[in-house]
Write an enzyme that holds these catalytic residues in place. Structure first.
Site, PDB file in Angstrom:
ATOM      1  N   HIS A 199       0.812  -1.107  -0.049  1.00 18.34           N
ATOM      2  CA  HIS A 199       0.115   0.025  -0.225  1.00 18.34           C
ATOM      3  C   HIS A 199       0.918   1.192   0.085  1.00 18.34           C
ATOM      4  O   HIS A 199       0.558   2.249  -0.557  1.00 18.34           O
ATOM      5  CB  HIS A 199      -1.012   0.005   1.253  1.00 18.34           C
ATOM      6  CG  HIS A 199      -2.093  -0.903   0.720  1.00 18.34           C
ATOM      7  ND1 HIS A 199      -1.907  -2.240   1.250  1.00 18.34           N
ATOM      8  CD2 HIS A 199      -3.308  -0.753   0.005  1.00 18.34           C
ATOM      9  CE1 HIS A 199      -3.073  -2.983   1.015  1.00 18.34           C
ATOM     10  NE2 HIS A 199      -3.932  -2.058   0.167  1.00 18.34           N
ATOM     11  N   GLU A 443     -10.991 -10.729  -4.541  1.00 11.05           N
ATOM     12  CA  GLU A 443      -9.537 -10.475  -4.304  1.00 11.05           C
ATOM     13  C   GLU A 443      -8.874 -11.755  -3.797  1.00 11.05           C
ATOM     14  O   GLU A 443      -7.713 -11.848  -3.563  1.00 11.05           O
ATOM     15  CB  GLU A 443      -8.882  -9.056  -3.532  1.00 11.05           C
ATOM     16  CG  GLU A 443     -10.053  -8.782  -2.441  1.00 11.05           C
ATOM     17  CD  GLU A 443      -9.814  -7.457  -1.956  1.00 11.05           C
ATOM     18  OE1 GLU A 443      -8.828  -6.725  -2.378  1.00 11.05           O
ATOM     19  OE2 GLU A 443     -10.588  -7.030  -1.195  1.00 11.05           O
ATOM     20  N   ASP A 467      -4.457  -8.002  -4.298  1.00 13.80           N
ATOM     21  CA  ASP A 467      -4.742  -9.139  -3.226  1.00 13.80           C
ATOM     22  C   ASP A 467      -5.017 -10.319  -3.967  1.00 13.80           C
ATOM     23  O   ASP A 467      -4.357 -11.376  -3.603  1.00 13.80           O
ATOM     24  CB  ASP A 467      -5.602  -8.696  -2.462  1.00 13.80           C
ATOM     25  CG  ASP A 467      -5.212  -8.122  -1.449  1.00 13.80           C
ATOM     26  OD1 ASP A 467      -4.195  -8.099  -0.737  1.00 13.80           O
ATOM     27  OD2 ASP A 467      -5.931  -6.965  -1.112  1.00 13.80           O
ATOM     28  N   CYS A 514      -9.649  -2.962 -10.098  1.00 17.42           N
ATOM     29  CA  CYS A 514      -9.384  -1.704  -9.393  1.00 17.42           C
ATOM     30  C   CYS A 514      -8.033  -1.871  -8.805  1.00 17.42           C
ATOM     31  O   CYS A 514      -7.428  -0.869  -8.232  1.00 17.42           O
ATOM     32  CB  CYS A 514     -10.254  -1.166  -8.374  1.00 17.42           C
ATOM     33  SG  CYS A 514     -10.439  -2.216  -7.193  1.00 17.42           S
TER      34      CYS A 514
HETATM   35  C1  PEP Z   1      -6.555  -5.270  -4.700  1.00 15.22           C
HETATM   36  O1  PEP Z   1      -6.428  -5.847  -3.753  1.00 15.22           O
HETATM   37  O2  PEP Z   1      -6.434  -5.244  -5.823  1.00 15.22           O
HETATM   38  C2  PEP Z   1      -7.088  -3.660  -4.166  1.00 15.22           C
HETATM   39  C3  PEP Z   1      -7.404  -2.674  -5.097  1.00 15.22           C
HETATM   40  O3  PEP Z   1      -7.401  -3.141  -2.742  1.00 15.22           O
HETATM   41  P1  PEP Z   1      -6.071  -2.921  -1.943  1.00 15.22           P
HETATM   42  O4  PEP Z   1      -5.076  -2.607  -2.789  1.00 15.22           O
HETATM   43  O5  PEP Z   1      -6.346  -1.543  -1.259  1.00 15.22           O
HETATM   44  O6  PEP Z   1      -5.826  -4.079  -1.118  1.00 15.22           O
HETATM   45 MG    MG Z   2      -7.279  -5.437  -1.862  1.00 15.13          MG
END
Ligand code: PEP
Ligand code: MG
Length: 583
Positions: A199, A443, A467, A514
């Site tokens: 992140h 995910e 994920d 996303c």
């Molecule tokens: C993902 O897991 O691709 C996602 C968009 O959520 P995050 O990156 O916040 O875990």
């Molecule tokens: Mg995620």
């Protein structure tokens, strides 16, 4: 001395600037550059904090119970002596005056230097005295925190102009600290640790400045004020470069700037493939203020609002329903009727709470109490968030997005709580959209394999590839040591993504991606070949992806898909994907 160190590229581009090394101790406090002319005010704040700490120690000593152990008074005396050492305050003052650090930052920098000195002492007794300095300085920091308590984090926005030439070098930076930097004006980041899709890296990417993570020992090898070139495309950091290399990189910087300006011309071009297929490009955001950038990049909505960032980096507990409502309503209003997918809190793994609830999250394991698992164990907090999102839906197209679901039972419990939140608002006579759309993140592989359950319950799905890759390949996305195995093109990953897109289309359910794959322009054609029509990414990536889409022909790309999905030999697969750029 010139040398180069290698790491992972997480955000493209070239930055040239001076190193600002930051230790983890100093990351725990708010730090910002004060503006010229504010030095006296900041020195006074520091002075007052020292005085407050001295008074506190004095009161402690005066009110020491009679039966207190003798060492206690001696211990307080030692602390009093340290606090009165003029050298300690003087060093912090110099940092405020000369480097324009704010008081807390100056103090932690002094502390770091002192601790390093104590660490190098061999005598175990003397070595341990470092702890006294730490405790004393922490006492002053607490006093400072009190002084700044009423200040808002936005104070950090007041950044000295010189910071645009500064490159932050740290061992590691937590996602919420990275978010704090978002308000500052640094030109690049370098960290010793971290994976490409942690992140921290994601937030760095959203800043649209070059960054390299997993640059082993960078924070030891790089000295304060060293000249650095960060080659974000290759994940290379060149320390104290000779002028000929500097020139070369300045030239590249200029070229990149030009290319970026050219991209702006696409801003108002409708997003359609060559064969006329309309594609929706949405933006990922972390804070309501990011909506402005999403809009100016031409995003058709917010595909992912990582609401957990509202809960992190706080000194005053988690945001209540009202505060969340304001944040969500602000975002929804800013997006003028376009969809805003507010993902419910996805705390856990590398995103931790700062508040008293920190202990509830299962520290650093990505397999622990994360996302919806955490929300379901904290129903009151979850209900507060749901009510806040529902209330925001009265102002525009707020939609609920649930992270980390794997089981029917969780889906059932989630809907029970959504319905309860609606009833609570009904009882209070508060308006919301009763038909609010509810979506789920896909995910985890388990979710892919029980997709019919998701299709039955949810209005839309969004694939979180970050994920999905982590949990399919068993690779901690924040761990630099396995970053080379984190492979978005692994056949297992690709076939799952395709299955979700295909099944959603068959069921007539909207589906988007996303995760970071959506914003990687080198993968755009592959995702188009899979039939993806909704992408959500950082605003800074949107035009690059759009440029690819405008040149792509969905119907032709589709012909190559079966071969790609059934090729398990990596080199051959890479060639087939590369060939897509000529289709
Ligand atoms: C993902 O897991 O691709 C996602 C968009 O959520 P995050 O990156 O916040 O875990
Ligand atoms: Mg995620």
């Amino acid at each position: 001395m010139t040398f180069a160190i290698h790491g992972l590229s997480v955000s493209n581009g070239v930055a040239i600037g001076r190193a600002l090394t930051i230790s983890s101790a100093s990351l725990e406090v708010n730090h910002h550059f004060i503006q010229s002319g504010q030095e006296q005010q900041e020195l006074k704040t520091l002075f007052d904090a020292f005085e407050a700490a001295k008074k506190e120690l004095f009161d402690l000593k005066t009110n020491l119970p009679e039966d207190a152990p003798e060492e206690m008074a001696a211990f307080l005396d030692v602390h009093h002596l340290i606090l009165n050492d003029p050298e300690l305050q003087h060093k912090a003052e110099e940092l405020i005056k000369k480097r324009h650090f704010n008081a807390a930052w100056a103090l932690t920098t002094v502390l770091d230097e002192l601790l390093a000195t104590f660490e190098s002492i061999e005598d175990p007794y003397l070595k341990e005295r470092g702890a006294d300095f730490r405790q004393v300085i922490e006492r002053v920091l607490v006093a400072l925190k009190g002084a700044h308590h009423s200040e808002d984090h936005h104070l950090q926005k007041k950044v000295d102009r010189e910071s645009s030439e500064v490159i932050i070098v740290a061992q590691d930076i937590a996602p919420h600290d990275m978010l704090r930097f978002k308000e500052l004006n640094f030109c690049a980041f370098v960290t010793d640790l971290g994976g490409k899709n942690s992140h921290t890296a994601i937030v760095a990417r959203s800043l649209d400045i070059p960054a390299a993570v997993g640059v082993k020992n960078a924070s030891d090898l790089i000295q304060q004020d060293d000249w650095l070139i960060v080659d974000g495309d290759r994940g290379i950091v060149i320390v104290n470069p000779p002028s000929i290399i500097l020139e070369e990189y300045r030239h590249r910087q200029a070229e990149l700037r030009l290319a970026k300006n050219k991209l702006q011309l696409l801003k108002h071009t409708p997003t359609k493939t060559l064969d006329g297929q309309k594609i929706n490009l949405l933006a990922n955001i972390e804070m309501p203020e990011d909506a402005a950038e999403a809009l100016s990049s031409g995003a058709l909505g917010i595909g992912l609002f990582r609401s957990e960032f509202l809960f992190m980096n706080r000194e005053d507990g988690i945001p209540d329903e009202e505060e969340q409502y304001q944040a969500y309503a602000q975002t929804v209003t800013a997006m003028h009727g376009m969809p805003v997918n507010i993902r419910t809190i996805d705390i856990g793994a590398d995103k931790n709470l700062d508040s008293e609830l920190k202990t509830i999250t299962s520290d650093i394991s990505p397999l622990g109490l994360r996302g919806i698992r955490w929300s379901l164990t904290e129903p009151d907090i979850f209900l507060e968030q749901l009510r806040a999102i529902l209330r925001a839906s009265a102002h525009g197209k707020a939609q609920i997005l649930i992270p980390m679901l794997t089981q029917s039972k969780e889906i059932e419990q989630t809907f029970d709580l959504i319905n309860m939140a609606k009833r609570q608002l009904d009882e209070r006579g508060i308006a919301y959209n009763p038909k609010i759309q509810i979506g789920a993140m896909i995910e985890l592989p388990a979710a892919v394999f029980i997709l019919p359950v998701f299709l039955q319950h949810f209005d839309f799905l969004s694939v979180g590839t970050n994920d999905l890759i982590q949990y399919t390949l068993g690779i901690d996305r924040a761990d630099a040591s396995v970053a080379h195995l984190y492979d978005p093109l692994h056949p297992a990953v690709l076939s799952m993504i395709y299955k979700v897109i295909y099944d959603c289309q068959e069921a007539n359910k909207p589906v988007s991606i996303c995760g970071e794959m959506a914003g990687d322009a080198s993968l755009t054609r592959l995702l188009i070949a899979m039939g993806l029509k909704d992408f959500s990414m950082h605003a800074s990536q949107l035009l690059m992806v759009k440029r690819e889409l405008l040149k792509a022909d969905m119907s032709k790309l589709k012909n190559s898909l079966t071969e790609i999905l059934t090729t398990f030999e990596p080199n051959l697969q890479a060639k087939l994907i590369e060939r897509l750029s000529n289709v």
